[in-house]
Motif scaffolding. Structure first.
Motif, PDB file in Angstrom:
ATOM      1  N   LEU A  58       0.815  -1.325   0.077  1.00 16.10           N
ATOM      2  CA  LEU A  58      -0.176  -0.221   0.148  1.00 16.10           C
ATOM      3  C   LEU A  58       0.856   0.891   0.291  1.00 16.10           C
ATOM      4  N   ASP A  59       1.776   1.591   1.056  1.00 18.17           N
ATOM      5  CA  ASP A  59       2.812   2.501   0.142  1.00 18.17           C
ATOM      6  C   ASP A  59       3.484   3.177  -0.635  1.00 18.17           C
ATOM      7  N   ALA A  60       3.277   1.945  -1.249  1.00 16.85           N
ATOM      8  CA  ALA A  60       4.250   1.418  -3.241  1.00 16.85           C
ATOM      9  C   ALA A  60       2.984   2.266  -3.508  1.00 16.85           C
ATOM     10  N   TRP A  61       1.846   2.047  -3.712  1.00 13.87           N
ATOM     11  CA  TRP A  61       1.107   2.412  -4.609  1.00 13.87           C
ATOM     12  C   TRP A  61       1.004   3.718  -4.434  1.00 13.87           C
ATOM     13  N   TRP A  62       0.183   4.284  -2.820  1.00 13.30           N
ATOM     14  CA  TRP A  62       0.442   5.384  -2.845  1.00 13.30           C
ATOM     15  C   TRP A  62       1.144   6.789  -2.943  1.00 13.30           C
ATOM     16  N   ALA A  63       2.927   5.616  -3.010  1.00 13.40           N
ATOM     17  CA  ALA A  63       3.848   6.402  -3.545  1.00 13.40           C
ATOM     18  C   ALA A  63       3.470   6.351  -5.026  1.00 13.40           C
ATOM     19  N   GLU A  64       3.731   5.685  -5.537  1.00 12.67           N
ATOM     20  CA  GLU A  64       3.091   5.787  -7.168  1.00 12.67           C
ATOM     21  C   GLU A  64       2.658   6.887  -7.620  1.00 12.67           C
ATOM     22  N   ARG A  65       0.986   6.843  -7.017  1.00 16.77           N
ATOM     23  CA  ARG A  65       0.261   7.528  -7.534  1.00 16.77           C
ATOM     24  C   ARG A  65      -0.099   8.815  -7.029  1.00 16.77           C
ATOM     25  N   GLU A  66       0.757   8.763  -6.111  1.00 13.59           N
ATOM     26  CA  GLU A  66       1.151  10.765  -5.142  1.00 13.59           C
ATOM     27  C   GLU A  66       2.579  10.623  -6.492  1.00 13.59           C
ATOM     28  N   SER A  67       3.134  10.381  -7.120  1.00 17.96           N
ATOM     29  CA  SER A  67       4.837  11.154  -7.669  1.00 17.96           C
ATOM     30  C   SER A  67       3.851  11.485  -8.977  1.00 17.96           C
ATOM     31  N   SER A  68       2.672  10.425  -9.639  1.00 16.82           N
ATOM     32  CA  SER A  68       2.392  10.742 -10.890  1.00 16.82           C
ATOM     33  C   SER A  68       1.564  12.028 -11.210  1.00 16.82           C
TER      34      SER A  68
END
Length: 208
Positions: free
Chosen positions: A191-201
């Motif tokens: 979930l951390d990775a998912w959130w970070a990826e969406r936030e960065s995009s």
């Protein structure tokens, strides 16, 4: 606002993911709560319920629904259960649309909205409202063990699972699958990775 439809079977960990997203600032909508709201006194849904299942379901003074009596009648057989769902779902869907397009979200202007969807197949015609469909998956035998460990009767779990979309269905309709078959830390990392990826995009739309 980036809208996520979050689905998963009973004891899959869906609600834990929703709570974590809420903790991070997402606006959370639980369709189970919406389904209860459409049965509040004065709702447009209640007269249809009374017509189908009996006027004695409604308190003549307060208009309050006797939910226990409705459950006894609606879940007595598959046809009655299907009738209740046929009556309720249009009202649930309209309320969800109002919430997403005006009531609530415009007051706080959240970056992300997560909609907890208990039965994804019932809202398949609404998936175009979502920027992304995220499904939390876990083998049914693991979910059953977890549910029983929390005090649920095994037969009750089996009945509920039988009325939910299969995991294959969820995977086929998901843009992202979060595997919760292992330790909680593993799900948290995903979930951390998912959130970070969406936030960065910049929370760009994931669906075509």
């Amino acid at each position: 606002m980036y809208t996520v439809f979050l689905a998963g079977g009973i004891a899959s960990g869906k609600s834990s993911v929703a709570r974590e997203l809420e903790r991070r600032g997402a606006w959370r909508i639980d369709l189970d709560q919406v389904s209860r709201a459409v049965l509040e006194p004065g709702s447009d849904c209640l007269p249809e319920i009374a017509d189908a299942f009996g006027d004695d379901l409604l308190d003549p003074q307060t208009g309050e629904l006797d939910r226990g009596l409705l459950a006894a009648r609606a879940f007595a057989d598959p046809a009655s259960c299907a009738l209740l769902e046929k009556i309720e779902m249009p009202h649930i869907k309209r309320m969800l649309v109002r919430m997403l397009e005006g009531e609530g979200c415009c007051l706080t202007a959240p970056v992300v909205c997560v909609v907890e969807v208990p039965l994804l197949d019932r809202v398949e015609d609404m998936l175009d409202l979502a920027d992304e469909v995220v499904c939390v998956t876990c083998p049914v035998e693991v979910r059953r063990e977890r549910a029983i460990g929390r005090g649920m009767d095994g037969a009750d779990f089996d009945r509920r699972v039988a009325n939910q979309p299969a995991e294959e269905y969820l995977r086929a309709h998901a843009d992202t699958v979060l595997d919760n078959s292992g330790a909680p830390e593993r799900l948290a990392t995903a979930l951390d990775a998912w959130w970070a990826e969406r936030e960065s995009s910049g929370w760009g739309k994931a669906r075509g």
